[in-house]
Design a protein around this motif. Structure first.
Motif, short mmCIF file in Angstrom:
data_model
loop_
_atom_site.label_atom_id
_atom_site.label_comp_id
_atom_site.label_asym_id
_atom_site.label_seq_id
_atom_site.Cartn_x
_atom_site.Cartn_y
_atom_site.Cartn_z
N LEU A 83 0.64 -1.21 -0.04
CA LEU A 83 -0.25 0.18 0.15
C LEU A 83 1.07 1.51 -0.23
O LEU A 83 0.70 1.86 -0.43
N ALA A 84 2.17 1.04 1.16
CA ALA A 84 2.66 2.26 0.85
C ALA A 84 3.30 2.39 -0.77
O ALA A 84 3.09 3.94 -1.34
N ALA A 85 3.64 1.85 -1.25
CA ALA A 85 4.61 1.67 -2.59
C ALA A 85 3.22 1.78 -3.35
O ALA A 85 3.47 2.82 -4.37
N ILE A 86 1.74 2.02 -3.70
CA ILE A 86 0.61 2.49 -3.89
C ILE A 86 0.49 4.25 -3.84
O ILE A 86 0.96 4.75 -5.00
N ARG A 87 0.92 4.05 -2.65
CA ARG A 87 0.79 5.80 -2.32
C ARG A 87 1.96 6.16 -3.10
O ARG A 87 1.71 7.61 -3.57
N ARG A 88 3.12 6.23 -2.92
CA ARG A 88 4.50 6.16 -2.87
C ARG A 88 4.21 6.75 -5.56
O ARG A 88 4.99 7.82 -5.73
N GLU A 89 3.70 5.72 -5.32
CA GLU A 89 4.17 5.73 -6.35
C GLU A 89 2.95 6.26 -7.67
O GLU A 89 3.16 6.71 -8.58
N LYS A 90 1.54 5.71 -6.81
CA LYS A 90 0.69 6.49 -8.50
C LYS A 90 -0.80 7.09 -7.19
O LYS A 90 -1.62 7.63 -7.92
N ILE A 91 -0.61 7.55 -6.63
CA ILE A 91 -1.80 8.43 -5.39
C ILE A 91 -1.11 10.01 -5.10
O ILE A 91 -0.30 9.82 -3.97
N GLY A 92 -1.83 11.22 -5.32
CA GLY A 92 -0.86 12.03 -4.47
C GLY A 92 -2.17 12.93 -3.69
O GLY A 92 -3.30 12.35 -3.74
N PHE A 93 -1.93 12.90 -2.56
CA PHE A 93 -2.88 13.81 -1.63
C PHE A 93 -3.40 14.98 -1.24
O PHE A 93 -2.02 15.59 -0.92
N VAL A 94 -4.04 15.86 -1.38
CA VAL A 94 -3.98 17.23 -1.26
C VAL A 94 -5.28 16.94 0.07
O VAL A 94 -6.71 16.32 0.20
N PHE A 95 -4.89 17.23 1.55
CA PHE A 95 -6.14 17.45 2.71
C PHE A 95 -6.55 18.84 2.71
O PHE A 95 -6.33 20.14 2.52
N GLN A 96 -7.79 19.14 3.07
CA GLN A 96 -8.34 20.09 3.93
C GLN A 96 -7.03 21.31 4.87
O GLN A 96 -6.87 22.16 4.53
N ARG A 97 -6.07 20.16 5.85
CA ARG A 97 -5.44 21.35 6.64
C ARG A 97 -4.06 21.84 5.31
O ARG A 97 -2.77 21.36 6.27
N PHE A 98 -4.19 20.50 5.15
CA PHE A 98 -2.77 21.01 3.59
C PHE A 98 -1.55 20.28 4.09
O PHE A 98 -0.95 20.14 3.38
N ASN A 99 -1.32 19.68 5.90
CA ASN A 99 -0.40 19.24 5.60
C ASN A 99 1.14 19.57 5.32
O ASN A 99 1.39 18.50 5.05
N LEU A 100 2.13 20.45 5.07
CA LEU A 100 3.11 20.82 4.34
C LEU A 100 3.42 20.54 6.14
O LEU A 100 3.10 21.15 7.39
N LEU A 101 5.36 20.26 6.02
CA LEU A 101 5.98 20.13 6.58
C LEU A 101 6.49 21.46 7.09
O LEU A 101 7.04 22.22 6.52
#
Ligand SMILES: Nc1ncnc2c1ncn2[C@@H]1O[C@H](COP(=O)(O)OP(=O)(O)OP(=O)(O)O)[C@@H](O)[C@H]1O
Ligand SMILES: [Mg+2]
Lengths: 221, 375
Positions: A79-97
């Motif tokens: 699942l981590a690999a899928i997130r890494r390679e195929k998915i981008g997330f944008v959140f309501q609270r931006f969640n920048l580092l």
């Protein structure tokens, strides 16, 4: 062949000793290049659905197929690999580092994905209209700028699917419109497949398709 | 990766500084303790061997040599047994300790030596205007340059010792024998009820092996044909002998190694655990970006390693500063053994990494959704 497909997807949360259903059987399909909005009352299970589709959580029942993989059959690292390679997330609270600059936030995403941190960082920040904000830390940027950095971070690896959970929820109408325009541009110019949760009917109107949810299931397509 | 770690550390400067300091203290504690032990033993062993004496014969050997009396006849028996071809005439020494001298409140050894034997033991005045040697039988005293500096005493000053006033008549060159010399017969009269010495210093003739002579001294018999109750210590093995005598302190230093490692470990454990809790959302973000458990754990361990490396560097720096400072403000010596710098470095790093393992595991196994919604 849809890029995303669920069959009787279920999720329950354990509250005390009881299991509370959050998703009661979701069947849906998303075609490549679609811009789908998911709307529905608070607590109907929108975020839960997004988390399952993005491989952040595990389903209690049913199956998810995404771009040739069955997510519900993959181990955690898959699942981590899928997130890494195929998915981008944008959140309501931006969640920048918070400790990294705009540029650093994008670079770390690229590093996690094993991409070289090259001119693409600058390119994507410029594309999002952030050319002069590269070295700013999140708290040194407006909320609209922060959300655009978050979008840049999500799309830098050209994900198959961009997921957004109320991306305009924390923004005023000007900034909302700008973000929605970016989404539309990504979808129309680059064929980016987008799945966006929203409360806002104006936001939903930008999408090419709207799914309506209620009580843990989809009631209208 | 290290960018993120460095940025995170920089953002909480005070806390990073405290952690670095915590590790530095552990490392410095270890190095200074080891350094003091080595420095003291080194210096005393050197001073003893600078006298040119090959064997020191004691009745009973305590750390830094014994003060117990041996009868005069022992010296005679040794000289007779070995003969003038193998050894020079023995030098008799009365050894005592002085507790307070001027501003110095630290125990110092005193040797009672005849004026003639001062030269035989390589004792020299520190300079032309540094007074003269004492007269036999007088209440006169020599102290070395370093003791003079720290005690604030100089030629012409008076020292209270064994209920008498002693006049300092000369300052002798540092690094030979002991720091305080008084006339042999005066000290013998004050310390012993009959004639005797606490040390017989043996110098071998050229080509004679001190080890062998020491063996023969042990075999020497007195007039009643009984073996002498003595313990000969060969100068060349003085360092090892002291080390053995000081083993208890050495053992203690080894426990400090464990203490220093535990300090490192705890400092990093607490710091990084707090960090992991504080950064729960960030960890969720990294996970949403597809970071593996390994990536997250490595991020935490990298941060700890940076703290440890800086902590060790500061600790080693502090230790060398202490190694310079302590001898200038006191009579103690600090020689940091180079191999212990390496050991202290490993102690700091290994302690730190061990301390980071638990926080790293906690971070790596966080549920991404729970982490992302953490307030
Ligand atoms: N971690 C959790 N533990 C227990 N219950 C949860 C958890 N997350 C969500 N729920 C419950 O599941 C249901 C669906 O929540 P979800 O967050 O998916 O709703 P939503 O449609 O996104 O709502 P909103 O529009 O307010 O964000 C809710 O009843 C919620 O209380
Ligand atoms: Mg929600």
């Amino acid at each position: 062949m849809p890029i995303l497909k669920t069959i009787d997807l279920k999720k329950s949360y354990k509250i005390g000793s009881r299991w509370e259903p959050a998703l009661t059987g979701v069947d849906m399909e998303v075609e490549e290049g679609e811009f789908v909005a998911i709307v529905g009352p608070s607590g109907c299970g929108k975020s839960t659905l997004l988390h399952l589709l993005g491989g952040l959580h595990r389903a209690s029942g049913g199956r998810i197929f995404f771009d040739g993989d069955e997510l519900t059959a993959l181990p955690d690292f898959g699942l981590a690999a899928i997130r890494r390679e195929k998915i981008g997330f944008v959140f309501q609270r931006f969640n920048l580092l918070p400790t990294l600059s705009a540029r650093g936030n994008i670079e770390i995403a690229m590093k996690i994905r094993g991409l070289p941190t090259d001119d693409k960082v600058v390119e994507i920040l410029k594309y999002m209209g952030l050319g002069d904000r590269m070295h700013h830390k999140p708290r040194e940027m407006s909320i609209g700028e922060q959300q655009r950095v978050a979008i840049a971070r999500a799309i830098v690896n050209k994900p198959k699917l961009l997921m957004a959970d109320e991306p305009t929820g924390n923004l005023d109408s000007d900034n909302s419109n700008r973000i929605l325009a970016e989404f539309k541009r990504l979808n129309e110019e680059h064929g980016q497949t987008i799945l966006m949760i929203t409360h806002n009917s104006e936001a939903a109107a930008v999408a090419s398709r709207t799914l309506r949810m209620r009580d843990g299931r989809i009631i209208e397509d | 990766m290290s960018n993120l770690a460095a940025a995170n550390l920089w953002q909480r400067k005070t806390r990073s500084a405290i952690s670095i300091f915590g590790i530095a203290i552990g490392v410095a504690l270890l190095l200074v303790l080891k350094g003091m032990l080595s420095g003291t033993i080194d210096e005393i062993a050197n001073r003893m061997s600078n006298t040119g004496v090959d064997i020191f014969v004691y009745r009973k050997f305590e750390i830094w040599g014994g003060t117990e009396q041996m009868p005069h006849s022992y010296g005679k028996a040794i000289e007779d047994h070995l003969g003038p071809d193998r050894i020079k005439p023995l030098i008799s020494i009365v050894q005592d300790k002085i507790q307070v001298i001027g501003k110095v409140q630290q125990e110092n050894r005193v040797w009672g030596v005849s004026k003639k034997n001062l030269s035989a033991l390589n004792v020299r005045l520190a300079g032309e205007n540094k007074g003269r040697f004492f007269k036999d039988g007088s209440f006169e005293m020599l102290i070395d340059g370093r003791l003079s500096k720290h005690s604030g005493l100089d030629v012409g000053d008076t020292v209270r010792y064994l209920n008498h006033d002693w006049k300092i008549v000369g300052i002798h060159h540092i690094g030979v024998g002991v720091r305080v010399y008084v006339p042999f017969d005066t000290l013998q009269g004050l310390k012993f009820d009959r004639k005797g010495a606490s040390i017989f210093a043996v110098m071998c003739r050229e080509g004679i092996d001190p080890q062998q002579v020491a063996g023969q001294i042990k075999e020497t018999r007195d007039a009643n044909n009984e073996k002498l109750d003595v313990r000969p210590i060969v100068s060349a093995t003085m360092y090892e002998t002291f080390r053995k005598e000081a083993r208890i302190i050495d053992d203690f230093a080894n426990y400090v190694t464990i203490v220093a490692m535990s300090i490192s470990c705890l400092v990093i454990l607490l710091t990084m655990y707090t960090v992991v809790v504080e950064r729960t959302r960030d960890i969720g973000v990294l996970k949403s970006l597809g970071a593996t458990r390994f990536f997250i754990a490595r991020a935490i361990i990298t941060e700890s390693l940076i703290l440890c490396v800086l902590g060790v560097a500061v600790g080693v720096g502090l230790s060398y500063f202490a190694a310079w400072l302590i001898p200038t403000i006191s009579l103690l010596n600090v020689t940091i053994p180079p191999q212990w710098v390496l050991i202290a470095t490993l102690v700091g790093l290994v302690g730190g990494v061990l301390g980071a393992l638990y926080p790293a595991a906690v971070a790596a196994s966080k549920d991404p959704v729970v982490a992302l919604t953490y307030e």
